[in-house]
Design a protein around this motif. Structure first.
Motif, PDB file in Angstrom:
ATOM      1  N   LYS A  77       0.840  -1.206   0.000  1.00 56.15           N
ATOM      2  CA  LYS A  77       0.000   0.000   0.000  1.00 56.15           C
ATOM      3  C   LYS A  77       0.871   1.250   0.000  1.00 56.15           C
ATOM      4  O   LYS A  77       0.617   2.198  -0.743  1.00 56.15           O
ATOM      5  N   SER A  78       1.910   1.231   0.829  1.00 56.61           N
ATOM      6  CA  SER A  78       2.823   2.373   0.902  1.00 56.61           C
ATOM      7  C   SER A  78       3.501   2.616  -0.435  1.00 56.61           C
ATOM      8  O   SER A  78       3.624   3.761  -0.883  1.00 56.61           O
ATOM      9  N   LEU A  79       3.920   1.531  -1.072  1.00 61.23           N
ATOM     10  CA  LEU A  79       4.570   1.643  -2.376  1.00 61.23           C
ATOM     11  C   LEU A  79       3.617   2.249  -3.410  1.00 61.23           C
ATOM     12  O   LEU A  79       4.001   3.133  -4.174  1.00 61.23           O
ATOM     13  N   LEU A 120       9.238  10.843   5.368  1.00 60.03           N
ATOM     14  CA  LEU A 120       8.865   9.639   6.113  1.00 60.03           C
ATOM     15  C   LEU A 120       9.707   8.436   5.716  1.00 60.03           C
ATOM     16  O   LEU A 120       9.861   7.505   6.494  1.00 60.03           O
ATOM     17  N   GLY A 121      10.230   8.448   4.500  1.00 57.92           N
ATOM     18  CA  GLY A 121      11.054   7.340   4.023  1.00 57.92           C
ATOM     19  C   GLY A 121      10.222   6.220   3.414  1.00 57.92           C
ATOM     20  O   GLY A 121       9.009   6.147   3.587  1.00 57.92           O
ATOM     21  N   PRO A 122      10.877   5.305   2.694  1.00 54.90           N
ATOM     22  CA  PRO A 122      10.170   4.251   1.954  1.00 54.90           C
ATOM     23  C   PRO A 122       9.583   3.144   2.827  1.00 54.90           C
ATOM     24  O   PRO A 122       8.751   2.380   2.383  1.00 54.90           O
ATOM     25  N   ALA A 145      -0.724   4.358   6.562  1.00 56.98           N
ATOM     26  CA  ALA A 145      -1.478   5.268   7.427  1.00 56.98           C
ATOM     27  C   ALA A 145      -0.679   6.538   7.729  1.00 56.98           C
ATOM     28  O   ALA A 145      -1.253   7.626   7.824  1.00 56.98           O
ATOM     29  N   SER A 146       0.635   6.412   7.859  1.00 58.08           N
ATOM     30  CA  SER A 146       1.477   7.586   8.110  1.00 58.08           C
ATOM     31  C   SER A 146       1.470   8.526   6.909  1.00 58.08           C
ATOM     32  O   SER A 146       1.415   9.744   7.058  1.00 58.08           O
ATOM     33  N   TYR A 147       1.548   7.947   5.716  1.00 60.33           N
ATOM     34  CA  TYR A 147       1.479   8.753   4.491  1.00 60.33           C
ATOM     35  C   TYR A 147       0.149   9.504   4.412  1.00 60.33           C
ATOM     36  O   TYR A 147       0.114  10.702   4.135  1.00 60.33           O
ATOM     37  N   ALA A 168      -2.802  16.245   6.695  1.00 62.09           N
ATOM     38  CA  ALA A 168      -2.349  17.446   7.405  1.00 62.09           C
ATOM     39  C   ALA A 168      -1.932  18.535   6.411  1.00 62.09           C
ATOM     40  O   ALA A 168      -2.168  19.719   6.644  1.00 62.09           O
ATOM     41  N   ALA A 169      -1.342  18.110   5.295  1.00 61.33           N
ATOM     42  CA  ALA A 169      -0.853  19.079   4.317  1.00 61.33           C
ATOM     43  C   ALA A 169      -1.960  19.617   3.412  1.00 61.33           C
ATOM     44  O   ALA A 169      -1.947  20.799   3.058  1.00 61.33           O
ATOM     45  N   TYR A 170      -2.947  18.790   3.052  1.00 63.34           N
ATOM     46  CA  TYR A 170      -3.886  19.183   2.010  1.00 63.34           C
ATOM     47  C   TYR A 170      -5.363  19.156   2.399  1.00 63.34           C
ATOM     48  O   TYR A 170      -6.199  19.699   1.687  1.00 63.34           O
ATOM     49  N   ASP A 171      -5.705  18.508   3.490  1.00 60.09           N
ATOM     50  CA  ASP A 171      -7.114  18.423   3.871  1.00 60.09           C
ATOM     51  C   ASP A 171      -7.575  19.767   4.439  1.00 60.09           C
ATOM     52  O   ASP A 171      -6.770  20.647   4.734  1.00 60.09           O
TER      53      ASP A 171
END
Length: 169
Positions: A6-8, A25-27, A32-34, A40-43
């Protein structure tokens, strides 16, 4: 699908500047973190009370189908729920109440009124509205066909009368 997959997928689907936001955040970060960082950035930055006020002031637009209005209401209500403006368990009640408050179709309101004691879910309400819209559309087509054939009959009768009058002259 694993959380790593999912992260990928999230990382692969984003373009700058969104991809730049999640780089820190790193790969190996979980999906859920993404999502939390992107939210936080766009909502929206409005709090739950502001979103609930926006929801209460959302009315059906002129010419808008009631089902389309319901979709708009649901989107605003979902934001209010996420931001704590309304409890999840109360969402269906608020949705039906605002639909009745902001809808312009009096015949439909009479059908929705008895549902207030046990409000249906969004999906059930949407199915009900779409069914009513389909019935109304079918009724309108039948009426148009009937009135069209009645006009044709009147025009034919008028033409026949006119022809008879010409022959008599």
């Amino acid at each position: 699908m694993s959380d790593l997959q999912k992260s990928l997928r999230i990382r692969e689907s984003l373009l700058p500047p969104a991809s730049d936001v999640i780089k820190r955040l790193g790969p190996r970060a979980v999906a859920a973190s993404y999502i939390q960082l992107l939210d936080a950035a766009y909502d929206t930055v409005e709090d739950g009370d502001e979103l609930m006020a926006k929801f209460i002031n959302t009315l059906q637009d002129s010419g808008e189908k009631t089902s389309t209005y319901l979709h708009r209401l649901q989107a605003v209500l979902n934001q209010a729920v996420r931001r704590g403006g309304v409890a999840t368990g109360e969402a269906n009640r608020h949705l039906l109440k605002q639909l009745c408050r902001g809808c312009w179709d009096n015949a439909l309101l009479l059908k929705l009124e008895p549902l207030k004691d046990a409000p249906p879910s969004f999906v059930d309400l949407l199915l009900l509205l779409r069914g009513e819209e389909d019935k109304e559309a079918s009724r309108a087509v039948r009426m148009k066909q009937h009135l069209g054939s009645a006009r044709t009959q009147v025009a034919t009768c008028a033409h026949s009368t006119h022809v008879r009058e010409k022959k008599l002259e």
